[in-house]
Design a protein around this motif. Structure first.
Motif, PDB file in Angstrom:
ATOM      1  N   ARG A  63       0.832  -1.214   0.000  1.00 48.42           N
ATOM      2  CA  ARG A  63       0.000   0.000   0.000  1.00 48.42           C
ATOM      3  C   ARG A  63       0.865   1.262   0.000  1.00 48.42           C
ATOM      4  N   VAL A  64       2.171   1.072   0.105  1.00 52.12           N
ATOM      5  CA  VAL A  64       3.140   2.173   0.058  1.00 52.12           C
ATOM      6  C   VAL A  64       3.624   2.298  -1.383  1.00 52.12           C
ATOM      7  N   SER A  65       3.592   3.501  -1.927  1.00 56.39           N
ATOM      8  CA  SER A  65       4.056   3.742  -3.293  1.00 56.39           C
ATOM      9  C   SER A  65       5.578   3.666  -3.364  1.00 56.39           C
ATOM     10  N   GLN A  66       6.082   3.591  -4.582  1.00 58.33           N
ATOM     11  CA  GLN A  66       7.535   3.585  -4.782  1.00 58.33           C
ATOM     12  C   GLN A  66       8.167   4.823  -4.144  1.00 58.33           C
ATOM     13  N   ARG A  67       7.565   5.965  -4.344  1.00 58.11           N
ATOM     14  CA  ARG A  67       8.025   7.245  -3.781  1.00 58.11           C
ATOM     15  C   ARG A  67       6.832   7.879  -3.069  1.00 58.11           C
ATOM     16  N   HIS A  68       6.553   7.383  -1.886  1.00 59.07           N
ATOM     17  CA  HIS A  68       5.301   7.707  -1.202  1.00 59.07           C
ATOM     18  C   HIS A  68       5.314   9.085  -0.530  1.00 59.07           C
ATOM     19  N   ALA A  69       6.379   9.383   0.186  1.00 56.03           N
ATOM     20  CA  ALA A  69       6.430  10.641   0.946  1.00 56.03           C
ATOM     21  C   ALA A  69       7.879  11.051   1.150  1.00 56.03           C
ATOM     22  N   PRO A  85      -0.321  10.668  -4.832  1.00 54.95           N
ATOM     23  CA  PRO A  85      -1.739  10.994  -5.014  1.00 54.95           C
ATOM     24  C   PRO A  85      -2.636   9.754  -5.018  1.00 54.95           C
ATOM     25  N   ARG A  86      -2.095   8.610  -5.432  1.00 56.42           N
ATOM     26  CA  ARG A  86      -2.896   7.389  -5.529  1.00 56.42           C
ATOM     27  C   ARG A  86      -3.164   6.776  -4.148  1.00 56.42           C
ATOM     28  N   ASN A  87      -2.120   6.636  -3.314  1.00 55.25           N
ATOM     29  CA  ASN A  87      -2.271   5.920  -2.045  1.00 55.25           C
ATOM     30  C   ASN A  87      -2.463   6.825  -0.831  1.00 55.25           C
ATOM     31  N   GLY A  88      -1.978   8.034  -0.884  1.00 57.72           N
ATOM     32  CA  GLY A  88      -2.234   9.016   0.158  1.00 57.72           C
ATOM     33  C   GLY A  88      -1.437   8.867   1.440  1.00 57.72           C
ATOM     34  N   VAL A  89      -1.448   9.952   2.211  1.00 55.40           N
ATOM     35  CA  VAL A  89      -0.789  10.039   3.510  1.00 55.40           C
ATOM     36  C   VAL A  89      -1.754  10.727   4.468  1.00 55.40           C
ATOM     37  N   LYS A  90      -1.881  10.166   5.671  1.00 55.74           N
ATOM     38  CA  LYS A  90      -2.664  10.817   6.717  1.00 55.74           C
ATOM     39  C   LYS A  90      -1.738  11.134   7.879  1.00 55.74           C
ATOM     40  N   ILE A  91      -1.947  12.306   8.466  1.00 59.97           N
ATOM     41  CA  ILE A  91      -1.247  12.685   9.692  1.00 59.97           C
ATOM     42  C   ILE A  91      -2.317  12.915  10.736  1.00 59.97           C
ATOM     43  N   ASP A  92      -2.276  12.110  11.791  1.00 62.51           N
ATOM     44  CA  ASP A  92      -3.303  12.162  12.842  1.00 62.51           C
ATOM     45  C   ASP A  92      -4.713  12.103  12.257  1.00 62.51           C
ATOM     46  N   GLY A  93      -4.885  11.243  11.244  1.00 59.14           N
ATOM     47  CA  GLY A  93      -6.198  11.016  10.651  1.00 59.14           C
ATOM     48  C   GLY A  93      -6.603  12.015   9.585  1.00 59.14           C
ATOM     49  N   ILE A  94      -5.793  13.040   9.346  1.00 56.81           N
ATOM     50  CA  ILE A  94      -6.125  14.059   8.344  1.00 56.81           C
ATOM     51  C   ILE A  94      -5.384  13.738   7.048  1.00 56.81           C
ATOM     52  N   LEU A  95      -6.136  13.554   5.957  1.00 56.56           N
ATOM     53  CA  LEU A  95      -5.563  13.225   4.666  1.00 56.56           C
ATOM     54  C   LEU A  95      -4.905  14.455   4.056  1.00 56.56           C
ATOM     55  N   GLN A 100       0.988  17.949  -0.877  1.00 54.36           N
ATOM     56  CA  GLN A 100       0.960  18.879   0.249  1.00 54.36           C
ATOM     57  C   GLN A 100       2.063  18.512   1.243  1.00 54.36           C
ATOM     58  N   GLU A 101       2.665  19.530   1.850  1.00 54.87           N
ATOM     59  CA  GLU A 101       3.671  19.333   2.890  1.00 54.87           C
ATOM     60  C   GLU A 101       3.132  19.927   4.183  1.00 54.87           C
ATOM     61  N   LEU A 102       3.308  19.196   5.285  1.00 53.76           N
ATOM     62  CA  LEU A 102       2.773  19.634   6.563  1.00 53.76           C
ATOM     63  C   LEU A 102       3.856  19.482   7.633  1.00 53.76           C
ATOM     64  N   SER A 107       4.778  13.200  18.654  1.00 58.59           N
ATOM     65  CA  SER A 107       3.703  12.218  18.847  1.00 58.59           C
ATOM     66  C   SER A 107       2.712  12.139  17.697  1.00 58.59           C
ATOM     67  N   ASP A 108       2.955  12.821  16.576  1.00 60.93           N
ATOM     68  CA  ASP A 108       2.075  12.670  15.420  1.00 60.93           C
ATOM     69  C   ASP A 108       2.104  11.225  14.941  1.00 60.93           C
ATOM     70  N   VAL A 109       0.987  10.807  14.350  1.00 61.69           N
ATOM     71  CA  VAL A 109       0.878   9.462  13.792  1.00 61.69           C
ATOM     72  C   VAL A 109       0.672   9.605  12.284  1.00 61.69           C
ATOM     73  N   ILE A 110       1.532   8.923  11.524  1.00 56.06           N
ATOM     74  CA  ILE A 110       1.525   8.991  10.063  1.00 56.06           C
ATOM     75  C   ILE A 110       1.019   7.652   9.535  1.00 56.06           C
ATOM     76  N   ALA A 111       0.034   7.689   8.645  1.00 58.64           N
ATOM     77  CA  ALA A 111      -0.464   6.481   7.983  1.00 58.64           C
ATOM     78  C   ALA A 111      -0.125   6.573   6.505  1.00 58.64           C
ATOM     79  N   LEU A 112       0.566   5.558   5.997  1.00 58.90           N
ATOM     80  CA  LEU A 112       0.941   5.517   4.583  1.00 58.90           C
ATOM     81  C   LEU A 112      -0.033   4.612   3.839  1.00 58.90           C
ATOM     82  N   GLY A 113      -0.943   5.209   3.075  1.00 57.77           N
ATOM     83  CA  GLY A 113      -1.934   4.442   2.337  1.00 57.77           C
ATOM     84  C   GLY A 113      -3.009   3.892   3.258  1.00 57.77           C
ATOM     85  N   THR A 114      -4.133   3.489   2.676  1.00 57.78           N
ATOM     86  CA  THR A 114      -5.212   2.893   3.446  1.00 57.78           C
ATOM     87  C   THR A 114      -4.826   1.470   3.820  1.00 57.78           C
TER      88      THR A 114
END
Length: 133
Positions: A63-69, A85-95, A100-102, A107-114
């Motif tokens: 679910r992680v892209s070749q160049r995800h983040a 753009p295909r798999n997405g990144v969430k930081i603390d549940g926010i897509l 976009q760079e944030l 203690s942030d939680v990063i999710a790579l892809g669904t």
């Protein structure tokens, strides 16, 4: 960067004295941690040249892209850019929007892809860290 397996003695709730600690859940890096003690840009993905690489053979990691983040570490801040753009990144549940760079915070939680790997970031002092080797 140092990749280690957390032991029972690891305290995941205390920020490191300096640098950044990434704690991984899910995928080929499950139950491991990584310490970043240098400024620079770190590519997260399945590509062979990724600085923080995920395994093509693991279902969760697929679910992680070749160049995800890209994780950008500076003397005063840590940033994460969504390059997938295909798999997405969430930081603390926010897509994050495409590309976009944030700024990240302790203690942030990063999710790579669904359904992909989860990374918890602990940020210590960034004042004394050197440039990427």
């Amino acid at each position: 960067m140092d990749v280690t397996t957390p032991s029972a003695a690891d305290d995941l709730f205390e920020p490191p004295p300096s640098g950044i600690h990434l704690f991984f859940r899910g995928g080929s890096r499950d139950e491991t941690s990584l310490t970043i003690d240098r400024c620079g840009r770190y590519l997260l993905g399945r590509a062979a040249d990724a600085d923080i690489r995920f395994d093509d053979r693991d279902d969760c990691d697929r679910r992680v892209s070749q160049r995800h983040a890209v994780l950008r570490v500076e003397a005063g801040a840590v940033w994460l850019a969504n390059c997938s753009p295909r798999n997405g990144v969430k930081i603390d549940g926010i897509l994050l929007d495409d590309f976009q760079e944030l700024e990240l915070h302790d203690s942030d939680v990063i999710a790579l892809g669904t359904g992909g790997p989860i990374i918890r970031i602990r940020i210590g002092s960034l004042a004394g860290i050197a440039g990427k080797a």
